[in-house]
Design an enzyme around this catalytic site. Structure first.
Site, PDB file in Angstrom:
ATOM      1  N   ARG A  63     -65.129  66.504 -97.189  1.00 57.41           N
ATOM      2  CA  ARG A  63     -65.106  67.954 -97.048  1.00 57.41           C
ATOM      3  C   ARG A  63     -64.585  68.303 -95.669  1.00 57.41           C
ATOM      4  O   ARG A  63     -65.096  67.806 -94.667  1.00 57.41           O
ATOM      5  CB  ARG A  63     -66.516  68.529 -97.233  1.00 57.41           C
ATOM      6  CG  ARG A  63     -66.543  70.056 -97.052  1.00 57.41           C
ATOM      7  CD  ARG A  63     -67.899  70.629 -97.350  1.00 57.41           C
ATOM      8  NE  ARG A  63     -68.862  70.296 -96.305  1.00 57.41           N
ATOM      9  CZ  ARG A  63     -70.164  70.572 -96.386  1.00 57.41           C
ATOM     10  NH1 ARG A  63     -70.655  71.137 -97.470  1.00 57.41           N
ATOM     11  NH2 ARG A  63     -70.968  70.255 -95.406  1.00 57.41           N
ATOM     12  N   ASN A  69     -76.385  74.399-103.084  1.00 50.11           N
ATOM     13  CA  ASN A  69     -77.238  75.003-102.050  1.00 50.11           C
ATOM     14  C   ASN A  69     -76.751  76.402-101.696  1.00 50.11           C
ATOM     15  O   ASN A  69     -77.504  77.374-101.747  1.00 50.11           O
ATOM     16  CB  ASN A  69     -77.249  74.153-100.781  1.00 50.11           C
ATOM     17  CG  ASN A  69     -77.749  72.750-101.030  1.00 50.11           C
ATOM     18  OD1 ASN A  69     -78.067  72.395-102.165  1.00 50.11           O
ATOM     19  ND2 ASN A  69     -77.827  71.940 -99.992  1.00 50.11           N
ATOM     20  N   ASP A  70     -75.475  76.502-101.337  1.00 51.69           N
ATOM     21  CA  ASP A  70     -74.928  77.816-101.005  1.00 51.69           C
ATOM     22  C   ASP A  70     -74.768  78.687-102.252  1.00 51.69           C
ATOM     23  O   ASP A  70     -75.015  79.881-102.215  1.00 51.69           O
ATOM     24  CB  ASP A  70     -73.582  77.676-100.279  1.00 51.69           C
ATOM     25  CG  ASP A  70     -73.786  77.523 -98.770  1.00 51.69           C
ATOM     26  OD1 ASP A  70     -74.920  77.784 -98.304  1.00 51.69           O
ATOM     27  OD2 ASP A  70     -72.845  77.156 -98.066  1.00 51.69           O
ATOM     28  N   ARG A  83     -69.653  64.926 -95.044  1.00 53.11           N
ATOM     29  CA  ARG A  83     -69.742  66.148 -94.242  1.00 53.11           C
ATOM     30  C   ARG A  83     -69.124  65.888 -92.879  1.00 53.11           C
ATOM     31  O   ARG A  83     -69.789  65.349 -91.991  1.00 53.11           O
ATOM     32  CB  ARG A  83     -71.216  66.535 -94.053  1.00 53.11           C
ATOM     33  CG  ARG A  83     -71.962  66.785 -95.341  1.00 53.11           C
ATOM     34  CD  ARG A  83     -73.385  67.235 -95.001  1.00 53.11           C
ATOM     35  NE  ARG A  83     -74.087  67.678 -96.171  1.00 53.11           N
ATOM     36  CZ  ARG A  83     -74.976  66.948 -96.841  1.00 53.11           C
ATOM     37  NH1 ARG A  83     -75.272  65.726 -96.413  1.00 53.11           N
ATOM     38  NH2 ARG A  83     -75.569  67.437 -97.888  1.00 53.11           N
ATOM     39  N   GLU A 142     -68.883  77.174-104.314  1.00 49.59           N
ATOM     40  CA  GLU A 142     -70.204  77.505-103.773  1.00 49.59           C
ATOM     41  C   GLU A 142     -70.369  79.001-103.499  1.00 49.59           C
ATOM     42  O   GLU A 142     -71.320  79.417-102.839  1.00 49.59           O
ATOM     43  CB  GLU A 142     -70.461  76.700-102.494  1.00 49.59           C
ATOM     44  CG  GLU A 142     -69.361  76.839-101.447  1.00 49.59           C
ATOM     45  CD  GLU A 142     -69.568  75.954-100.230  1.00 49.59           C
ATOM     46  OE1 GLU A 142     -70.711  75.622 -99.909  1.00 49.59           O
ATOM     47  OE2 GLU A 142     -68.553  75.606 -99.591  1.00 49.59           O
ATOM     48  N   HIS A 188     -77.057  61.445 -82.371  1.00 50.04           N
ATOM     49  CA  HIS A 188     -76.669  60.071 -82.556  1.00 50.04           C
ATOM     50  C   HIS A 188     -77.888  59.214 -82.909  1.00 50.04           C
ATOM     51  O   HIS A 188     -77.836  58.345 -83.757  1.00 50.04           O
ATOM     52  CB  HIS A 188     -76.029  59.578 -81.266  1.00 50.04           C
ATOM     53  CG  HIS A 188     -75.117  58.444 -81.476  1.00 50.04           C
ATOM     54  ND1 HIS A 188     -73.933  58.566 -82.155  1.00 50.04           N
ATOM     55  CD2 HIS A 188     -75.217  57.148 -81.146  1.00 50.04           C
ATOM     56  CE1 HIS A 188     -73.347  57.396 -82.216  1.00 50.04           C
ATOM     57  NE2 HIS A 188     -74.104  56.522 -81.606  1.00 50.04           N
ATOM     58  N   CYS A 194     -72.419  68.351-105.755  1.00 52.32           N
ATOM     59  CA  CYS A 194     -72.866  67.650-104.550  1.00 52.32           C
ATOM     60  C   CYS A 194     -74.025  68.371-103.864  1.00 52.32           C
ATOM     61  O   CYS A 194     -74.450  67.985-102.786  1.00 52.32           O
ATOM     62  CB  CYS A 194     -71.701  67.484-103.577  1.00 52.32           C
ATOM     63  SG  CYS A 194     -70.964  69.035-103.076  1.00 52.32           S
ATOM     64  N   ARG A 252     -82.839  81.068 -97.848  1.00 53.28           N
ATOM     65  CA  ARG A 252     -83.966  80.149 -98.085  1.00 53.28           C
ATOM     66  C   ARG A 252     -84.669  79.751 -96.794  1.00 53.28           C
ATOM     67  O   ARG A 252     -85.708  79.123 -96.808  1.00 53.28           O
ATOM     68  CB  ARG A 252     -83.526  78.932 -98.863  1.00 53.28           C
ATOM     69  CG  ARG A 252     -82.557  78.055 -98.156  1.00 53.28           C
ATOM     70  CD  ARG A 252     -82.424  76.803 -98.952  1.00 53.28           C
ATOM     71  NE  ARG A 252     -81.300  76.028 -98.461  1.00 53.28           N
ATOM     72  CZ  ARG A 252     -81.134  74.773 -98.762  1.00 53.28           C
ATOM     73  NH1 ARG A 252     -81.978  74.167 -99.555  1.00 53.28           N
ATOM     74  NH2 ARG A 252     -80.107  74.118 -98.283  1.00 53.28           N
TER      75      ARG A 252
END
Lengths: 87, 571
Positions: free
Chosen positions: B330, B453-454, B294, B430, B187, B501, B464
């Site tokens: 997503r 990324n994926d 996300r 992805e 948070h 994205c 990575r």
């Protein structure tokens, strides 16, 4: 004294926000308002006790009101629980 | 000396250290001054507490929203509880001082709440302990941090950044924040990012290692805190900071502009976010919508999954901020490296090839349907939400998700709850499997968003996070570039929108290729937004075409990287 049985319908049960709403409503009345649940008597004007009672979705309980405005108190508290406590 | 923590909010801060030490709340020397006197002390303290907290709740509500304010209004409500006051008074009547009464009674409640099975009650126990601490402070005359005494350009060192502290911060005087606890998804991290303050979290013991007035350099991007830096180090960071500010200044002219290439063709520039607060900042920084919300962040740092109502509020809030613009949400992407303790997922040999994202959700339909219902309900007002399914590898997964969505629609209709019946359901492309069957998926998905990324990691079979092979990880590998190109083409053939994205969307070297291929939507982090808008504006399609042809004719990554770097630096 008047009383009625009802059931918690909202998914969260008697948690912080629903309990705040319930206490606010109960506190508007002069009558003593008690929730009977699993053999315990819970003061409906006490947020600590309400939360500690762990009333969940599906919990069946009885509301008991005693005092000058008992009928109205019972009607409003039952209606609030049945409407899902604002959830 | 350098301390390493978690870079939780980007940027550099240089300033003098101010430590906010936890107060000593020991009351063992205090003896009761008599029943009436102690009751009066308690009354006065409660009254003060109430005044301060009511104000604070109001500010938190304005700055951070209802959710954060609720902790404070809940504390006020607890103090008004007639039973609690009676118990406090009874303890005082037994000869205890007000402090002892507060400690004893509230500790009893905290123990009672935390002994319950229910995870939400654990949270209430934390709230009661916070109430106990704050009430004891009031009784003992200990002040909360006095903000008016903070020097300009200070670096604030705290054990933990809480909403009640964050709300009072005079941001204009604080250069950075360093805390002992908290991670990137905590948070506190979200708060720091929403206040746009550089922050390094999770530096254990920092309060004891730093002296007040010491000069500190805080690098929120790298997660580094430097204590009393040498002159040369300090100078280089001052230059960096200056450069960073100048860059921001130069880019600020792009905030209210359209996103278009040098020929005047428009594309849509969206933001990636993880919270409602970030949506607000994205909007203020000129985002044209959200390309990736996300939602797993809503599930982190808490004891149980958010309810339908809580999720509904978050989705509806973001939808409201971007009314008239699109918001792609997503659905829950957990597993892999993103574990959530209360889901009790077993450790796996190969988590990235395992039980994650849509695979997990299709096995836990209650969890998934709660999210879908919340999304449907939140779509009813502005009709701008889109649902994106992550980690799809087969057409069956898309169909199953669609079927669950239809079930939720039916249930809502039966209950007369409104929703957007036309809400688009798309997929995140992805996995190499999704790339290979992109033409088939495009027949049934309402949109594509490429998650680079994926996709890069799976296409190149590179982890990575593993330093021995991470140098092999690059979206500029011909295999990844060809994948992207073919996915865009498949979407165009099926006439569905296609965006990107992943981090590659914010790589200036890829911008000309993506523009030439006809990518319609770029979704990037808030910090890259204006940079990419500027970059897109520099390309004529004819130039982008020539460059793309050369790149795609090259057979290896090294040549591609060298060529693009030279081309971009010579412009």
């Amino acid at each position: 004294m008047v009383s009625a049985t009802t059931k918690i319908v909202n998914p969260m049960g008697m948690h912080m926000r629903p309990a705040q709403l319930f206490v606010n409503t109960a506190s508007k009345f002069q009558s003593d308002i008690t929730i009977l649940y699993q053999g315990n008597r819970i003061n409906a004007k006490s947020i600590m006790h309400l939360m500690a009672a762990c009333l969940k979705q599906g919990s069946e309980l009885e509301i008991e009101c005693q005092g000058p405005d008992e009928a109205e108190a019972l009607a409003q508290t039952v209606a609030l629980i049945e409407s899902g406590l604002g959830e | 000396m350098r301390l390493q923590g978690i870079g939780a909010s980007d940027g550099i801060g240089i300033g003098t250290a101010v430590r906010f030490l936890e107060e000593n709340l020991d009351f063992s020397n205090i003896v009761s001054a008599g029943t009436e006197a102690e009751k009066l002390r308690l009354q006065t303290a409660i009254q003060n507490f109430r005044d301060v907290t009511t104000d604070m709740a109001e500010q938190v509500r304005n700055k951070l929203g209802d959710k954060d304010a609720e902790i404070l209004t809940g504390q006020l409500m607890m103090l008004e509880d007639p039973y609690l006051s009676a118990e406090l008074n009874q303890t005082i009547e037994k000869g205890q001082c007000a402090e002892a009464a507060v400690y004893e009674i509230l500790t009893n409640y905290a123990n009672l709440f935390s002994s319950m099975e229910d995870s939400l009650m654990q949270q209430r126990a934390t709230d009661v302990i916070d109430l106990r601490t704050r009430l004891l402070k009031t009784l003992l005359g200990k002040q909360d941090l006095d903000y008016s005494q903070l020097p300009h350009n200070c670096v604030l060192l705290l054990h933990e950044l809480t909403p009640s502290i964050a709300v009072g911060l005079p941001i204009e005087r604080v250069a950075a924040i360093v805390t002992e606890v908290g991670g990137r998804t905590s948070h506190a991290a979200i708060l720091a990012r929403s206040l746009q303050l550089p922050a390094v979290l999770g530096v254990s013991g920092v309060l004891h290692q730093v002296k007040d007035q010491e000069t500190l350099v805080v690098d929120g991007t790298e997660g580094i805190v430097i204590l009393s830096p040498e002159e040369t180090v300090l100078q280089s960071y001052q230059e960096k900071l200056l450069h960073y500010r100048q860059e921001l200044e130069l880019l600020s002219v792009y905030r209210n502009r359209k996103t278009q290439d040098a020929d005047g063709n428009c594309v849509t520039l969206l933001c990636n976010i993880g919270s409602v607060q970030e949506a607000q900042i994205a909007q203020e920084n000129g985002a044209e919508g959200i390309g990736l919300f996300r939602t797993e962040f809503l599930f982190m740092d808490r004891a149980s999954a958010p309810t339908e109502e809580e999720q509904y509020e978050a989705y509806a809030a973001v939808s409201n901020i971007f009314q008239g613009k699109e918001v792609i949400v997503r659905t829950l992407d957990i597993g892999g490296d993103k574990g959530i303790p209360y889901f009790h997922m077993d450790a796996e040999e190969n988590p990235f090839l395992g039980y994650r994202a849509i695979r997990y959700c299709l096995d836990h339909t209650d969890l998934y349907k709660t999210q879908l219902r919340a999304l449907l309900r939140a779509s009813s007002r502005h009709h701008n939400l889109k649902i994106m399914v992550p980690f799809v590898t087969s057409i069956e997964e898309l169909r199953s998700a669609k079927q669950l969505l239809n079930e939720c629609k039916k249930e809502l209709s039966a209950q007369n709850i409104p929703y957007d019946a036309e809400i688009p359901l798309g997929i995140m492309v992805e996995t190499p499997a999704a790339v290979q069957i992109a033409d088939l998926l495009a027949q049934e998905a309402d949109f594509f968003s490429i998650g680079t990324n994926d996709l890069t990691q799976y296409t190149l079979a590179v982890d990575r996070g593993n330093p021995k092979v991470s140098n092999l990880y690059t979206p500029l590998h011909p295999a990844v570039l060809r994948s992207i190109c073919s996915v865009v083409e498949a979407a165009q053939n099926a006439h569905i929108p296609v965006g990107m994205c992943g981090e590659a969307a914010a790589d200036p070297r890829l911008v000309p290729l993506l523009l030439f291929w006809g990518l319609e939507e770029f979704s990037v982090s808030i910090s890259s937004l204006l940079q990419i808008r500027k970059e897109i504006g520099t390309w004529k399609i004819s130039q982008a075409a020539a460059l793309t042809k050369t790149v795609m004719a090259m057979g290896n990554t090294h040549d591609i990287v060298t060529y693009l770097d030279t081309q971009l630096s010579s412009r």
